[in-house]
Write a protein that holds these residues in place. Structure first.
Motif, PDB file in Angstrom:
ATOM      1  N   PHE A  92     -31.451  44.402 -18.692  1.00 56.24           N
ATOM      2  CA  PHE A  92     -31.651  43.052 -18.622  1.00 56.24           C
ATOM      3  C   PHE A  92     -31.996  42.310 -19.962  1.00 56.24           C
ATOM      4  O   PHE A  92     -31.604  41.306 -20.311  1.00 56.24           O
ATOM      5  CB  PHE A  92     -32.883  42.611 -17.748  1.00 56.24           C
ATOM      6  CG  PHE A  92     -32.711  43.327 -16.442  1.00 56.24           C
ATOM      7  CD1 PHE A  92     -31.425  43.532 -15.747  1.00 56.24           C
ATOM      8  CD2 PHE A  92     -33.601  43.414 -15.459  1.00 56.24           C
ATOM      9  CE1 PHE A  92     -30.966  43.893 -14.422  1.00 56.24           C
ATOM     10  CE2 PHE A  92     -33.405  43.733 -14.252  1.00 56.24           C
ATOM     11  CZ  PHE A  92     -32.309  44.038 -13.469  1.00 56.24           C
ATOM     12  N   ALA A  93     -33.014  42.994 -20.716  1.00 54.08           N
ATOM     13  CA  ALA A  93     -33.467  42.507 -21.971  1.00 54.08           C
ATOM     14  C   ALA A  93     -32.182  42.633 -22.988  1.00 54.08           C
ATOM     15  O   ALA A  93     -31.991  41.565 -23.620  1.00 54.08           O
ATOM     16  CB  ALA A  93     -34.450  43.530 -22.660  1.00 54.08           C
ATOM     17  N   ALA A  94     -31.258  43.390 -22.933  1.00 51.99           N
ATOM     18  CA  ALA A  94     -30.066  43.251 -23.873  1.00 51.99           C
ATOM     19  C   ALA A  94     -29.376  41.973 -23.793  1.00 51.99           C
ATOM     20  O   ALA A  94     -29.069  41.143 -24.658  1.00 51.99           O
ATOM     21  CB  ALA A  94     -29.249  44.440 -23.640  1.00 51.99           C
ATOM     22  N   SER A  95     -29.404  41.590 -22.335  1.00 49.37           N
ATOM     23  CA  SER A  95     -28.395  40.180 -22.358  1.00 49.37           C
ATOM     24  C   SER A  95     -29.102  39.041 -22.728  1.00 49.37           C
ATOM     25  O   SER A  95     -28.680  38.073 -23.292  1.00 49.37           O
ATOM     26  CB  SER A  95     -28.235  40.299 -20.678  1.00 49.37           C
ATOM     27  OG  SER A  95     -27.039  40.904 -20.473  1.00 49.37           O
ATOM     28  N   ILE A  96     -30.494  39.097 -22.281  1.00 47.90           N
ATOM     29  CA  ILE A  96     -31.528  38.120 -22.912  1.00 47.90           C
ATOM     30  C   ILE A  96     -31.335  37.942 -24.240  1.00 47.90           C
ATOM     31  O   ILE A  96     -31.531  36.860 -24.808  1.00 47.90           O
ATOM     32  CB  ILE A  96     -32.964  38.460 -22.135  1.00 47.90           C
ATOM     33  CG1 ILE A  96     -32.888  38.393 -20.884  1.00 47.90           C
ATOM     34  CG2 ILE A  96     -33.875  37.189 -23.039  1.00 47.90           C
ATOM     35  CD1 ILE A  96     -34.324  38.676 -20.232  1.00 47.90           C
ATOM     36  N   TYR A  97     -31.426  39.121 -25.150  1.00 50.92           N
ATOM     37  CA  TYR A  97     -31.421  38.965 -26.651  1.00 50.92           C
ATOM     38  C   TYR A  97     -30.297  38.558 -26.798  1.00 50.92           C
ATOM     39  O   TYR A  97     -30.196  37.645 -27.807  1.00 50.92           O
ATOM     40  CB  TYR A  97     -31.548  40.353 -26.937  1.00 50.92           C
ATOM     41  CG  TYR A  97     -32.801  41.084 -26.822  1.00 50.92           C
ATOM     42  CD1 TYR A  97     -33.928  40.226 -26.505  1.00 50.92           C
ATOM     43  CD2 TYR A  97     -33.021  42.452 -26.733  1.00 50.92           C
ATOM     44  CE1 TYR A  97     -35.287  41.050 -26.379  1.00 50.92           C
ATOM     45  CE2 TYR A  97     -34.192  43.075 -26.478  1.00 50.92           C
ATOM     46  CZ  TYR A  97     -35.226  42.398 -26.516  1.00 50.92           C
ATOM     47  OH  TYR A  97     -36.414  43.077 -26.090  1.00 50.92           O
ATOM     48  N   ILE A 123     -30.694  42.820 -34.385  1.00 51.49           N
ATOM     49  CA  ILE A 123     -31.924  43.600 -34.334  1.00 51.49           C
ATOM     50  C   ILE A 123     -32.481  43.760 -32.977  1.00 51.49           C
ATOM     51  O   ILE A 123     -33.050  44.885 -32.873  1.00 51.49           O
ATOM     52  CB  ILE A 123     -32.960  42.707 -35.132  1.00 51.49           C
ATOM     53  CG1 ILE A 123     -32.817  42.257 -36.716  1.00 51.49           C
ATOM     54  CG2 ILE A 123     -34.477  42.911 -34.877  1.00 51.49           C
ATOM     55  CD1 ILE A 123     -33.390  41.275 -37.288  1.00 51.49           C
ATOM     56  N   PHE A 124     -32.373  42.920 -32.156  1.00 51.51           N
ATOM     57  CA  PHE A 124     -33.211  42.936 -30.757  1.00 51.51           C
ATOM     58  C   PHE A 124     -32.065  44.005 -29.965  1.00 51.51           C
ATOM     59  O   PHE A 124     -32.938  44.997 -29.167  1.00 51.51           O
ATOM     60  CB  PHE A 124     -33.211  41.776 -30.112  1.00 51.51           C
ATOM     61  CG  PHE A 124     -34.095  40.849 -30.819  1.00 51.51           C
ATOM     62  CD1 PHE A 124     -35.618  41.284 -30.842  1.00 51.51           C
ATOM     63  CD2 PHE A 124     -33.890  39.774 -31.493  1.00 51.51           C
ATOM     64  CE1 PHE A 124     -36.463  40.673 -31.329  1.00 51.51           C
ATOM     65  CE2 PHE A 124     -34.936  38.950 -32.023  1.00 51.51           C
ATOM     66  CZ  PHE A 124     -36.072  39.222 -32.042  1.00 51.51           C
ATOM     67  N   VAL A 125     -30.925  43.971 -29.828  1.00 50.07           N
ATOM     68  CA  VAL A 125     -30.185  44.883 -29.164  1.00 50.07           C
ATOM     69  C   VAL A 125     -30.236  46.270 -29.774  1.00 50.07           C
ATOM     70  O   VAL A 125     -30.366  47.287 -29.047  1.00 50.07           O
ATOM     71  CB  VAL A 125     -28.648  44.391 -29.024  1.00 50.07           C
ATOM     72  CG1 VAL A 125     -27.831  45.277 -28.527  1.00 50.07           C
ATOM     73  CG2 VAL A 125     -28.495  43.127 -28.447  1.00 50.07           C
ATOM     74  N   ILE A 200     -35.712  31.270 -20.631  1.00 50.74           N
ATOM     75  CA  ILE A 200     -36.976  31.986 -20.959  1.00 50.74           C
ATOM     76  C   ILE A 200     -37.388  32.552 -19.688  1.00 50.74           C
ATOM     77  O   ILE A 200     -37.342  32.107 -18.537  1.00 50.74           O
ATOM     78  CB  ILE A 200     -38.200  30.864 -21.247  1.00 50.74           C
ATOM     79  CG1 ILE A 200     -37.777  30.086 -22.282  1.00 50.74           C
ATOM     80  CG2 ILE A 200     -39.670  31.546 -21.491  1.00 50.74           C
ATOM     81  CD1 ILE A 200     -37.478  30.710 -23.774  1.00 50.74           C
ATOM     82  N   CYS A 201     -37.905  33.817 -19.970  1.00 50.93           N
ATOM     83  CA  CYS A 201     -38.201  34.792 -18.697  1.00 50.93           C
ATOM     84  C   CYS A 201     -39.327  35.891 -19.239  1.00 50.93           C
ATOM     85  O   CYS A 201     -38.839  36.701 -20.278  1.00 50.93           O
ATOM     86  CB  CYS A 201     -36.782  35.322 -18.205  1.00 50.93           C
ATOM     87  SG  CYS A 201     -37.410  36.363 -16.730  1.00 50.93           S
ATOM     88  N   GLY A 202     -40.469  35.837 -18.580  1.00 53.70           N
ATOM     89  CA  GLY A 202     -41.318  36.789 -19.329  1.00 53.70           C
ATOM     90  C   GLY A 202     -41.622  37.957 -18.372  1.00 53.70           C
ATOM     91  O   GLY A 202     -42.631  38.915 -18.557  1.00 53.70           O
ATOM     92  N   PHE A 203     -40.922  37.900 -17.215  1.00 52.37           N
ATOM     93  CA  PHE A 203     -41.182  39.160 -16.129  1.00 52.37           C
ATOM     94  C   PHE A 203     -41.030  40.449 -16.562  1.00 52.37           C
ATOM     95  O   PHE A 203     -41.838  41.402 -16.175  1.00 52.37           O
ATOM     96  CB  PHE A 203     -40.072  38.801 -14.663  1.00 52.37           C
ATOM     97  CG  PHE A 203     -40.397  37.401 -14.074  1.00 52.37           C
ATOM     98  CD1 PHE A 203     -41.591  37.395 -13.596  1.00 52.37           C
ATOM     99  CD2 PHE A 203     -39.315  36.819 -13.892  1.00 52.37           C
ATOM    100  CE1 PHE A 203     -42.028  36.159 -12.972  1.00 52.37           C
ATOM    101  CE2 PHE A 203     -39.657  35.376 -13.103  1.00 52.37           C
ATOM    102  CZ  PHE A 203     -40.881  35.289 -12.722  1.00 52.37           C
TER     103      PHE A 203
END
Length: 267
Positions: A92-97, A123-125, A200-203
């Motif tokens: 999930f985080a990879a797509s958000i990045y 950097i993030f991925v 934006i998503c902080g879950f």
């Protein structure tokens, strides 16, 4: 000599997994996976593929928990659920990045980012892949553990991966927050065409913090020895993440391609 048969048997599950809980969670994630697949194909936002894979990981993982209800000694359901549910949020985080990098390019606001746009995704991925490998290795050790010492080592590796993931996501929040604040103060002409404020998503951060506490407390801690907390701090945040992100499959955030909607609008 100590009789091997007299040694305490290592138990995979400290409780019997709930059949209704696992089935309901699996059904919810399969439905959300279907919706995300439809949105992905319809809008051709292929950088969101990790999101879809993560949703399927969640669905199959909870199906594994349901399957373990009648056979807690079978390693296969345990392997499936422990690995897939643990790793899904990393996808999930990879797509958000990747979405952040595209939004910065799409809104022509690279000057507002504290990290060069060309390096944002890398950097993030890249950090996400490292977290995936660390937590995957820890999950593998949990699966192969034959005693509490082996399980503890796997827990510690997963804990390290989770802490690293929180640090990386925390830096991402800083980068996206600074960019968001600067763009809000000085909107670009291109930003008027994209609802950039909704991404934006902080879950995921909430879930990761709870997972860190879970593994820090250890196998005999309350969180790992009871099932209901998993549904509160893992199932619920990830379900909400998938629901919120259904709207993220927007062709307007794909920069530099003439067939996209924004180029048609400019003609």
């Amino acid at each position: 000599m100590t009789d091997a048969s007299a040694q305490p048997k290592f138990v995979l599950w400290p409780y019997t997994p709930s059949l209704p809980g696992g089935m309901v969670a699996a059904i919810v994630f399969f439905i959300l996976s279907g919706i995300h697949i439809f949105r992905l194909v319809k809008n051709r936002t292929w950088f969101c593929i990790p999101f879809v894979i993560g949703a399927l990981f969640e669905a199959v993982g909870y199906a594994g928990r349901a399957a373990a209800h009648n056979d807690t000694e079978n390693k296969n359901p345990y392997i499936v659920q422990s690995t897939l549910i643990l790793l899904a949020p990393i996808l999930f985080a990879a797509s958000i990045y990747m979405i952040l990098g595209r939004l910065i390019q799409r809104t022509e606001s690279a000057a507002f980012s504290i990290v060069r746009t060309t390096w944002t995704t890398k950097i993030f991925v890249g950090g996400d892949i490292l977290c995936f490998c660390i937590q995957g290795g820890g999950a593998g050790m949990l699966i192969q553990a034959k005693d509490d010492a082996g399980f503890k080592m796997g827990e510690n590796i997963i804990l390290g991966g989770l802490i690293l993931q929180i640090l990386i996501f925390g830096f991402f929040v800083v980068v996206s927050g600074v960019w968001h604040r600067r763009l809000a103060a000085r909107p670009t002409s291109a930003s008027a065409e994209v609802p950039w404020g909704k991404y934006i998503c902080g879950f995921i951060t909430i879930r990761n913090l709870c997972r860190v506490i879970e593994y820090a407390l250890g196998r005999n801690g309350y969180l790992l020895s009871h099932e209901w907390p998993l549904y509160v701090y893992d199932f619920l945040p990830m379900m909400l993440t998938l629901i919120v992100c259904i709207a993220w499959y927007d062709p307007n955030i794909k920069p530099g391609r003439k067939p996209d909607i924004e180029f048609a609008m400019r003609r």
